[in-house]
Structure formats: structure tokens, C-alpha cells
Design an enzyme around this catalytic site. Structure first.
Site, PDB file in Angstrom:
ATOM      1  N   LYS A  75       0.832  -1.203   0.000  1.00 36.86           N
ATOM      2  CA  LYS A  75       0.000   0.000   0.000  1.00 36.86           C
ATOM      3  C   LYS A  75       0.867   1.254   0.000  1.00 36.86           C
ATOM      4  O   LYS A  75       1.959   1.278   0.596  1.00 36.86           O
ATOM      5  CB  LYS A  75      -0.915  -0.044   1.232  1.00 36.86           C
ATOM      6  CG  LYS A  75      -1.956   1.061   1.335  1.00 36.86           C
ATOM      7  CD  LYS A  75      -2.827   0.812   2.556  1.00 36.86           C
ATOM      8  CE  LYS A  75      -3.807   1.927   2.831  1.00 36.86           C
ATOM      9  NZ  LYS A  75      -4.646   1.634   4.014  1.00 36.86           N
ATOM     10  N   SER A 150      -9.339   2.452   3.125  1.00 37.22           N
ATOM     11  CA  SER A 150      -8.413   3.131   2.245  1.00 37.22           C
ATOM     12  C   SER A 150      -7.534   2.212   1.409  1.00 37.22           C
ATOM     13  O   SER A 150      -6.807   2.667   0.538  1.00 37.22           O
ATOM     14  CB  SER A 150      -7.518   4.047   3.088  1.00 37.22           C
ATOM     15  OG  SER A 150      -6.755   3.283   4.015  1.00 37.22           O
ATOM     16  N   SER A 174      -9.587  -0.216   7.253  1.00 38.09           N
ATOM     17  CA  SER A 174      -9.080   0.034   5.904  1.00 38.09           C
ATOM     18  C   SER A 174      -8.617  -1.212   5.164  1.00 38.09           C
ATOM     19  O   SER A 174      -8.427  -1.166   3.952  1.00 38.09           O
ATOM     20  CB  SER A 174      -7.914   1.039   5.961  1.00 38.09           C
ATOM     21  OG  SER A 174      -8.393   2.337   6.179  1.00 38.09           O
TER      22      SER A 174
END
Length: 468
Positions: A75, A150, A174
Site C-alpha cells: 500500500k 483506504s 481500511s
């Protein structure tokens, strides 16, 4: 790419599969599919191919590492040494991480091959994956919908077959919520299981952990075995005895005291299709001989959606408030709203939220004196249109922009492990996620039930635009 990470590593170690051949095929898929998904924001085929070649060389020397030749993504808020790492923010455009995060270094040491950086919302503080620097990530089940956030880039990549493993973060859901929206497995380990002392400062310190995403509970357990272990630089880090893979080998949930909370004791709205899928999975567990009691934690007053958000707002303001005052146009407007709220937040309000977090921790701890594990929906809705922060209504009730995120954050505030597994499709053919949680450091028990329910559910659905 439908082989499990474990099978890839076994085949590469045995010389039955070339890590380079696998990596080259993956790069072709990414080049073809990423323009539609926008899951990846950076990848370097030459550097990755060199890592894959090194994996083949290690196999030739007889090394049988747990993730030998297995591609993984990272990420965009986790450092990969020498790579652009931006947190989806124009503030960090051009920034290159000076070194690997501990989790990245451990995956590489286990033979895994870095495949690329995946998109996230700015500072990982929004429930959809869009930002001013890299744009929006799309859901492979329907390109007009969001994968959530996210960690939406990681989720879309795993679901579309662009990587078997993904390294993510989870500060309030997330990892779990995007996993639910695309039909993959997302794990938030207990705080301290995976140390994270190297990288960006977290807006809500103590809440965010390094998460794992894969297409099976087994691959998540394999990742955790590689990632877990203390680091003296991380004050939360702890040692956990045993292997997580052992917990999912012939998993037997009989004897576990399991609770099911349809609305988490806070009256959250839940779409009927989501409730139907989760409840049917719970019934299957009961049919397998595991008693399940419907029961809710008794939370302190104010422990709902808004009571603890002051910590995130104040954290963002402390990290980026000065830059926001001087250059507000650099920020995602949705994040700007949060920073402005943080700049208005008083010290007393932060202290009240910290006290509330402690009360919530004790409340959930009291619940887990009666039960070993808790099942809830992961999210109360399935995926929604790409251009919305969240659905406007849930179960016919008006929903706030965070109304889709209500089942996950309290578990972060309580440092608890939680795993989302796919449990069915709604009437639009979109994935529904089920969340299994336990008290802090009960990660192996959470994975045991997740693996058992994964087998009972028999999930095999794939997104329509699936690669391969």
C-alpha cells in the site's frame, strides 16, 4: 493468477515453476488491466524481475522459503526502500522511501517478490480510494463502483488476480472493508503482532496496524507467520508463540463460545441483503455443531460513529495542520474537512476521546469473558458509486459519509484482531463480507474460525473482469 501463495512457493522451491516466468506473466496482466482499475500507482518490472530471478537462484540452491517467488503488493503508505511512497498526497509527490518497512523486509527475507505499490486515499483516512495525486481506484466487480478504502488499490489488485498477496494498513477498517467489497480475505491483526516502527507517522497512533489481504485465510495465515515477531523499536510489539498456519490446518471450531451481533449493540442500519448473507453463514456454523448465541457488547455512551473520530481529526491536524494553513489547495477536499475539524478540536476533547477508548476496551474485554469470538457484518452495505464518499441511505435510513464504516473502527480502538471473509452476494451480484473478531492476541483463534467458515461457505465467486 489463481494458485495460492503457499502452492506458488512450493512449486518454485521444487523447480516446477519459474518465479521469473510467473512475474513476467503478472506484469503483462497488470499492464493490461491496471488502466481500467487504477489499482497500482507504481511498479518497476526490471527491479521486480531481478528479485524473481534471485528467488529462482535460491530455489536452485535448495532453499525452501515460505514465500519463495510469491509476488506481493504494498500500500502507498508503507515504505519500500527506493520506491515512490506518497500516502496518496501531493505533499509527498516525489518522495522515495529511504528503507523498507519491517513488514516489507520480512516478506522479502521469506523469498517474496515485490510487485508494486497500490493506491490508497490520502493519509489512508477516507473510506473510498481516491486522491488528488493518483485518482480513483475502481472495483473489479463493477468498474463504476468503489472498492472502498483506504486499501482499495490492494483489494482490487488481489480480487482481479493481479497479485496473490497484499500488504496494507488498517486504522479503522481500511483492510477489512475493501476486502469485503471485492470478495477477498482481509486481516487486521492484534496491535503489536506485526511491528511497524519504520515509516510515516500515523494520524491515530496506536490504532493503525499492518494488515494482510489475500484470496484465502490460509494465505493470510502464511503471511502472518512471516510478519509476526517483536521489534524493540516498536513499543506495542509482542511475541506470539506458535504458528498461525497451525491454527488453520484442519480447523476445528467446536468448543468455541461464539457470539453473533447483527448490529454490534449500537443499532446500526444494515441492508437486508447483507444481513441475509451473514445470518445464513452463521446458521451454517450452527448446523456444523458450533452453538452461536446472539449477543451484543455493552458499549459506553458515545462509543458510536462520531465519539472517537476526534482522535483522527486531531492527529491529522497535528501532522499536517501547519502545511494546510499555508497551502490548503494541496489537500484532498475531504481530508481538508477533517484537518479543519482537528484544528478546532481542543485538548479536553482529545482527552475525552482517549478516556472513551479505554472504556470501550474494557467493555469489549468484559464481553470476551463470556465469549471467545464475535461475528458481525464487516460492512452494512455492498459497494456504492465511485463518486460518493458513501451510500446516501442504508436500510432506508439517511446515512452519513461514514455510515458504511461502523462495524470496524471500535475493534481498532480496542486493539483486537478481526478478519473479514466473503460470505455471499447481494441481489446485485456484489460481495458481502462477514467479520470475525476476538480479544487482543487471539489472532490464531480468529483465523481458526475464519478458515472453518471459509470451508463451510465454499466461496468461489470471481469478479466479472477477472484476469486469467
Amino acid at each position: 493468477m489463481q494458485l495460492s501463495a503457499r502452492r506458488i512457493a512450493e512449486h518454485v522451491a521444487a523447480g516446477e515453476l519459474s518465479a521469473v516466468t510467473l512475474f513476467d506473466a503478472l506484469m503483462e496482466r497488470i499492464a493490461t488491466e491496471n488502466p481500467r482499475l487504477n489499482a497500482f500507482v507504481h511498479w518497476n518490472p526490471e527491479a521486480g524481475r531481478a528479485e524473481a530471478a534471485a528467488a529462482d537462484a535460491r530455489a536452485a540452491r535448495g532453499e525452501a522459503l515460505p514465500l519463495l517467488g510469491v509476488p506481493f503488493t504494498v500500500k502507498d503508505n508503507i515504505w519500500v526502500g527506493g520506491c515512490p511512497t506518497t500516502q496518496g498526497s501531493r505533499l509527498f509527490a516525489g518522495f522515495k522511501a529511504p528503507q523498507d518497512a519491517v513488514a516489507v523486509a520480512r516478506l522479502r527475507a521469506a523469498g517474496a517478490v515485490f510487485a508494486g505499490i497500490t493506491n490508497c486515499s490520502e493519509f489512508a483516512c477516507k473510506g473510498v480510494t481516491t486522491n488528488p495525486l493518483h485518482g480513483a481506484t475502481r472495483n473489479p466487480w463493477n468498474l463504476e463502483l468503489t472498492p472502498g478504502g483506504s486499501s482499495g488499490g490492494a483489494a482490487s489488485a488481489v480480487a482481479a488476480g493481479l497479485s496473490p498477496l497484499a500488504l496494507t494498513t488498517d486504522g479503522g477498517g481500511s483492510t477489512r472493508r475493501p476486502a469485503a467489497h471485492v470478495g477477498v480475505v482481509g486481516m487486521k491483526p492484534s496491535a503489536g503482532i506485526v511491528p511497524h516502527p519504520i515509516g510515516f507517522a500515523e494520524p491515530v497512533f496506536g490504532n493503525s496496524v499492518v494488515g494482510q489481504m489475500a484470496r484465502s485465510v490460509g494465505d493470510v495465515a502464511l503471511m502472518l507467520d512471516v510478519l509476526a515477531g517483536p521489534d524493540p523499536r516498536d513499543p506495542q510489539s509482542v511475541a506470539v508463540p506458535g504458528r498461525f498456519l497451525d491454527a488453520i490446518t484442519a480447523p476445528d471450531p467446536t468448543g468455541l463460545r461464539v457470539a453473533y451481533s447483527p448490529r454490534l449493540g449500537l443499532g446500526f442500519a444494515v441492508e437486508p441483503d447483507v444481513a441475509r448473507c451473514v445470518e445464513y453463514a452463521v446458521r451454517r456454523l450452527e448446523w456444523a455443531g458450533v452453538p452461536v448465541e446472539e449477543a451484543d457488547p455493552v458499549w459506553p455512551e458515545g462509543a458510536g460513529e462520531s465519539g472517537l473520530m476526534a482522535l483522527q481529526f486531531a492527529g491529522l491536524a497535528s501532522l499536517y495542520g501547519d502545511r494546510f494553513r499555508s497551502e490548503p489547495g494541496l489537500f484532498d477536499p475531504d481530508i481538508a474537512v477533517q484537518i479543519e475539524a482537528g484544528l478546532r478540536t481542543t485538548g479536553a476533547e482529545v482527552a475525552r476521546a482517549l478516556h472513551l477508548r479505554e472504556e470501550a476496551y474494557r467493555a469489549l474485554g468484559a464481553f470476551f469473558t463470556r465469549f471467545d469470538l464475535l461475528i458481525t457484518p464487516t460492512t452494512p452495505v455492498t459497494a456504492w458509486p465511485l463518486d460518493q464518499l458513501g451510500p446516501t441511505t442504508i436500510e432506508g435510513r439517511p446515512a452519513s459519509p461514514r455510515g458504511h464504516a461502523v462495524f470496524t473502527p471500535l475493534l481498532n480502538h480496542c486493539y483486537a484482531p478481526a478478519c473479514s471473509i466473503p460470505c455471499g452476494l447481494d441481489n446485485r451480484g456484489l460481495p458481502v463480507g462477514l467479520q470475525i473478531a476476538g480479544p487482543r492476541l487471539s489472532d490464531a483463534r480468529v483465523l481458526t474460525l475464519a478458515a472453518a467458515m471459509e470451508t463451510m461457505i465454499g466461496w468461489s465467486a470471481q469478479p466479472p473482469m477477472r484476469v486469467g
